[in-house]
Every structure is written in structure tokens, then in C-alpha cells.
Design a protein around this motif. Structure first.
Motif, short mmCIF file in Angstrom:
data_model
loop_
_atom_site.label_atom_id
_atom_site.label_comp_id
_atom_site.label_asym_id
_atom_site.label_seq_id
_atom_site.Cartn_x
_atom_site.Cartn_y
_atom_site.Cartn_z
N VAL A 83 -30.09 -60.27 -55.36
CA VAL A 83 -30.22 -58.82 -56.06
C VAL A 83 -29.37 -57.36 -56.14
O VAL A 83 -28.98 -56.44 -57.27
CB VAL A 83 -31.52 -57.83 -54.93
CG1 VAL A 83 -31.49 -56.41 -55.71
CG2 VAL A 83 -32.47 -58.47 -55.29
N ASN A 84 -28.15 -57.11 -55.08
CA ASN A 84 -27.19 -56.44 -55.09
C ASN A 84 -26.06 -57.23 -56.19
O ASN A 84 -25.44 -55.98 -56.68
CB ASN A 84 -26.21 -56.64 -53.65
CG ASN A 84 -27.29 -55.81 -52.50
OD1 ASN A 84 -27.32 -54.51 -52.60
ND2 ASN A 84 -28.57 -56.01 -51.74
N ILE A 85 -25.46 -58.35 -56.05
CA ILE A 85 -24.77 -58.96 -57.69
C ILE A 85 -25.61 -58.27 -58.30
O ILE A 85 -24.61 -57.73 -59.06
CB ILE A 85 -24.99 -60.65 -57.20
CG1 ILE A 85 -23.36 -60.78 -55.93
CG2 ILE A 85 -23.47 -60.84 -58.71
CD1 ILE A 85 -23.75 -62.39 -55.74
N ALA A 86 -26.77 -58.32 -58.21
CA ALA A 86 -26.43 -58.09 -60.12
C ALA A 86 -26.56 -56.23 -60.44
O ALA A 86 -26.37 -56.72 -61.21
CB ALA A 86 -28.49 -58.25 -60.50
N VAL A 88 -23.12 -65.55 -64.92
CA VAL A 88 -23.79 -66.55 -64.29
C VAL A 88 -22.91 -67.61 -63.76
O VAL A 88 -23.49 -67.66 -62.74
CB VAL A 88 -24.69 -66.99 -65.55
CG1 VAL A 88 -26.03 -68.23 -65.12
CG2 VAL A 88 -26.13 -65.98 -66.65
N VAL A 89 -22.07 -67.88 -64.58
CA VAL A 89 -21.50 -69.00 -63.82
C VAL A 89 -20.37 -68.02 -62.20
O VAL A 89 -20.51 -68.57 -61.13
CB VAL A 89 -20.25 -68.93 -65.09
CG1 VAL A 89 -18.37 -69.15 -64.05
CG2 VAL A 89 -20.34 -70.20 -66.18
N LEU A 90 -20.37 -66.72 -62.28
CA LEU A 90 -19.61 -65.84 -61.39
C LEU A 90 -20.71 -65.98 -60.33
O LEU A 90 -20.36 -66.16 -58.74
CB LEU A 90 -19.09 -64.87 -61.29
CG LEU A 90 -18.04 -64.37 -62.27
CD1 LEU A 90 -17.77 -62.77 -62.71
CD2 LEU A 90 -16.96 -64.84 -61.55
N VAL A 91 -21.50 -65.64 -60.56
CA VAL A 91 -23.48 -65.61 -58.91
C VAL A 91 -23.17 -67.16 -59.30
O VAL A 91 -23.72 -67.51 -57.48
CB VAL A 91 -24.29 -65.01 -59.69
CG1 VAL A 91 -25.21 -66.22 -60.45
CG2 VAL A 91 -25.02 -64.87 -58.85
N GLY A 94 -30.51 -66.62 -58.74
CA GLY A 94 -28.68 -66.32 -58.94
C GLY A 94 -29.48 -66.07 -61.09
O GLY A 94 -28.97 -65.10 -61.08
N THR A 95 -29.61 -66.79 -61.68
CA THR A 95 -29.88 -67.11 -63.25
C THR A 95 -30.42 -66.08 -63.07
O THR A 95 -30.87 -65.05 -64.61
CB THR A 95 -30.18 -68.27 -63.09
OG1 THR A 95 -29.08 -69.25 -62.92
CG2 THR A 95 -30.52 -68.25 -64.82
N PHE A 96 -31.89 -65.66 -62.79
CA PHE A 96 -32.85 -64.98 -63.06
C PHE A 96 -32.39 -63.31 -63.04
O PHE A 96 -32.83 -62.54 -64.14
CB PHE A 96 -34.53 -65.18 -61.69
CG PHE A 96 -35.36 -64.44 -62.14
CD1 PHE A 96 -36.45 -64.38 -63.32
CD2 PHE A 96 -35.62 -63.00 -61.29
CE1 PHE A 96 -37.02 -63.76 -63.11
CE2 PHE A 96 -36.81 -62.85 -61.83
CZ PHE A 96 -37.76 -62.92 -62.36
N PHE A 97 -32.31 -62.81 -61.66
CA PHE A 97 -31.45 -61.62 -61.51
C PHE A 97 -29.86 -61.15 -62.57
O PHE A 97 -30.17 -59.96 -62.74
CB PHE A 97 -31.36 -61.03 -60.08
CG PHE A 97 -32.05 -61.01 -59.78
CD1 PHE A 97 -33.30 -59.92 -59.42
CD2 PHE A 97 -32.63 -62.46 -58.31
CE1 PHE A 97 -34.66 -59.77 -58.67
CE2 PHE A 97 -34.39 -62.25 -57.51
CZ PHE A 97 -35.03 -61.00 -57.92
N VAL A 98 -28.87 -61.85 -62.82
CA VAL A 98 -28.04 -61.89 -63.58
C VAL A 98 -27.99 -62.02 -64.14
O VAL A 98 -27.47 -61.47 -65.94
CB VAL A 98 -27.23 -62.81 -62.71
CG1 VAL A 98 -24.84 -62.08 -63.57
CG2 VAL A 98 -26.76 -62.27 -61.64
N THR A 105 -31.03 -68.16 -70.74
CA THR A 105 -32.26 -69.49 -70.19
C THR A 105 -31.95 -70.84 -70.09
O THR A 105 -31.20 -71.04 -70.81
CB THR A 105 -33.10 -69.40 -71.43
OG1 THR A 105 -33.17 -67.41 -71.87
CG2 THR A 105 -34.71 -69.72 -70.15
N THR A 106 -31.53 -71.05 -68.66
CA THR A 106 -31.51 -72.05 -68.28
C THR A 106 -32.34 -72.96 -67.86
O THR A 106 -33.96 -71.68 -68.66
CB THR A 106 -30.48 -71.98 -67.56
OG1 THR A 106 -31.26 -71.44 -65.92
CG2 THR A 106 -29.46 -71.42 -67.17
#
Length: 265
Positions: A116-119, A134-137, A205-209, A215-216
Motif C-alpha cells: 500500500v505504501n509502495i503504491a 509492477v516489475v519493481l514491486v 503487489g500487482t493489485f495495488f500497483v 492484469t496478470t
């Protein structure tokens, strides 16, 4: 007699815990109709498989995005892990144990507040909803596997062979390329597989960022399950299960005992 029955019961219970959910998942993937109170599907077929892989369903796009993100995450994580792992394994770094511990911190806390904080940070940088974000997270937990296994792999390298190469006139870079890296390569392959599997299965991570632009397959599975499309969710889960099982067999071959014994040292 009891000595033989009790282990058999324990093994059966253990197998049920592992394979029971997988059997239920497989039944949902091929169930055309399954309503309460029926204990088994009343109709079987492949109709939902055809629906999932229709061009407009988005499964192919999600699959390609998942693989592309996972491969990019592996490339970034291994590119950082090779110099970091070599330095941690070979150099007398101050506070080495603290540095190794820092790579474990992302796994020491609940992932939800971290992502959440990363997002929130990525939103200010314009990285939300991008493949790069997404790659970074995904690389955050991926570096844990990559650095720790790379460190153990370089620590397990036979230094006598390196010294022999230097005595024969090879320079530091040549020795690293032709002697050190090939010996550490199996461990690096195992680290790459761990990072790949962690990335392709990553949801939070994918969901928030990434959503709604990225969409994975885990996101597709979540949307299907929330919408009550259990067959679609089960099919997506089976697709995600295939590389996990296959790559774990590869890991068993590449990750040797001498490397495992040095993880964390």
C-alpha cells in the motif's frame, strides 16, 4: 500392528491435506454444472476452457503479461544479485550480517501495508498502472531469494580453481567469467526460478500497483472468483500450477547440498 497402522493414517491424512484441495480444483476446472447438495459435478466438459481462452476473455493477454513481468523481474533481480552476492560471499564487508538481514525485512512484515505504501509512492512517480512499476514491486521479494541464494552459490565456489586460473595468467574479470560464474551458475538458475515463480504468483503487489491497467493471471483469477466464476478461477489456478510444479523439479536438480548448506552464512 498399531505401529504400521498409525504411520499409514498419518501419511493418508498428509496426502489428503495436500492433494484434497488440488482434486477439488481439478473438478471445478472440468465441471459444467455443480450445485448444492450434489457432492460431485452433474455435468463435465471443456466449455469453460473454451471460454477462458477466447480472444476477448483476456486470458492470453494476462498470461503474456504475467510471463513478461516475471522474466523482467528475474532479469532485474539477478542483475542486482550477482554483484551483491559475490561481494557478500567474498569480501570482508562491515556489518555483513546486517546487510543480509536487510534483504529479509520485506518478508518479515505483512505484505499488505508494504505494498500500500509502495503504491502511494509510485503514484507520485507516475509508476502506478505500468509494467515497470509492477516489475519493481515484484523485485522487492524477488531480491530476497536472488541475493541469499547467489551469496551461497558464490561461497560454494572452489577457490583453488580460481587461484589456478590466476596463476596461469588470467585476469580478475576472465577468472570470474570463465571459472567463478560457471560454478555458481546452477545456484543462479535456482534463484532465477524462485524469483520467476514468486513473480508469476504475486497478487497483492500487482493489485495495488498495476490494476486496472496491468492484469496478470492472479488478478484474473481473483476477479473470476469474486464474480462467482469458480470454473474460470479453477482453470486459471491450474495454469499457474503447471510452471510451479515443473520448475520445482528443476530446482531440485540445480540446487545442490553444498549451496543449501551455505545459505545464511
Amino acid at each position: 500392528m498399531i505401529r504400521h497402522i498409525l504411520p499409514a493414517i498419518l501419511i493418508g491424512a498428509f496426502a489428503f491435506v495436500i492433494f484434497g484441495p488440488l482434486a477439488n480444483l481439478a473438478m471445478w476446472a472440468f465441471a459444467e454444472q455443480w450445485f448444492f447438495p450434489n457432492r460431485l459435478p452433474t455435468e463435465w466438459g471443456f466449455d469453460f476452457w473454451a471460454r477462458v481462452f477466447r480472444p476477448r476473455a483476456g486470458a492470453w493477454t494476462s498470461l503474456f503479461q504475467s510471463v513478461a513481468i516475471a522474466v523482467s523481474t528475474v532479469a532485474l533481480s539477478i542483475a542486482l544479485a550477482i554483484p551483491a552476492g559475490y561481494a557478500l560471499a567474498r569480501l570482508r564487508l562491515p556489518a555483513r550480517s546486517l546487510i543480509m538481514l536487510l534483504f529479509l525485512l520485506p518478508q518479515a512484515f505483512p505484505s499488505l501495508p508494504i505494498f500500500v505504501n509502495i503504491a502511494r509512492m509510485f503514484y507520485g512517480m507516475g509508476l502506478n498502472g505500468t509494467i515497470l512499476g509492477v516489475v519493481l514491486v515484484h523485485s522487492l521479494p524477488g531480491l530476497v531469494y536472488a541475493v541469499w541464494i547467489a551469496t551461497a552459490s558464490f561461497a560454494a565456489v572452489d577457490r583453488a580453481m580460481e587461484e589456478a586460473a590466476r596463476n596461469l595468467g588470467a585476469g580478475p574479470l576472465t577468472t570470474f567469467r570463465d571459472v567463478t560464474l560457471p560454478q555458481a551458475f546452477p545456484g543462479l538458475v535456482a534463484a532465477s526460478i524462485f524469483v520467476f515463480l514468486d513473480s508469476i504468483d504475486e497478487f497483492t503487489g500487482t493489485f495495488f500497483v498495476g490494476t486496472p491497467d496491468v492484469t496478470t493471471l492472479p488478478i484474473l483469477m481473483f476477479n473470476a472468483s469474486m464474480g462467482g466464476n469458480y470454473q474460470v478461477a479453477a482453470i486459471t489456478a491450474l495454469i499457474l500450477l503447471i510452471p510451479s510444479v515443473g520448475f520445482m523439479l528443476v530446482i531440485e536438480r540445480f540446487l545442490k547440498a553444498d549451496v543449501l548448506s551455505r545459505i545464511g552464512r
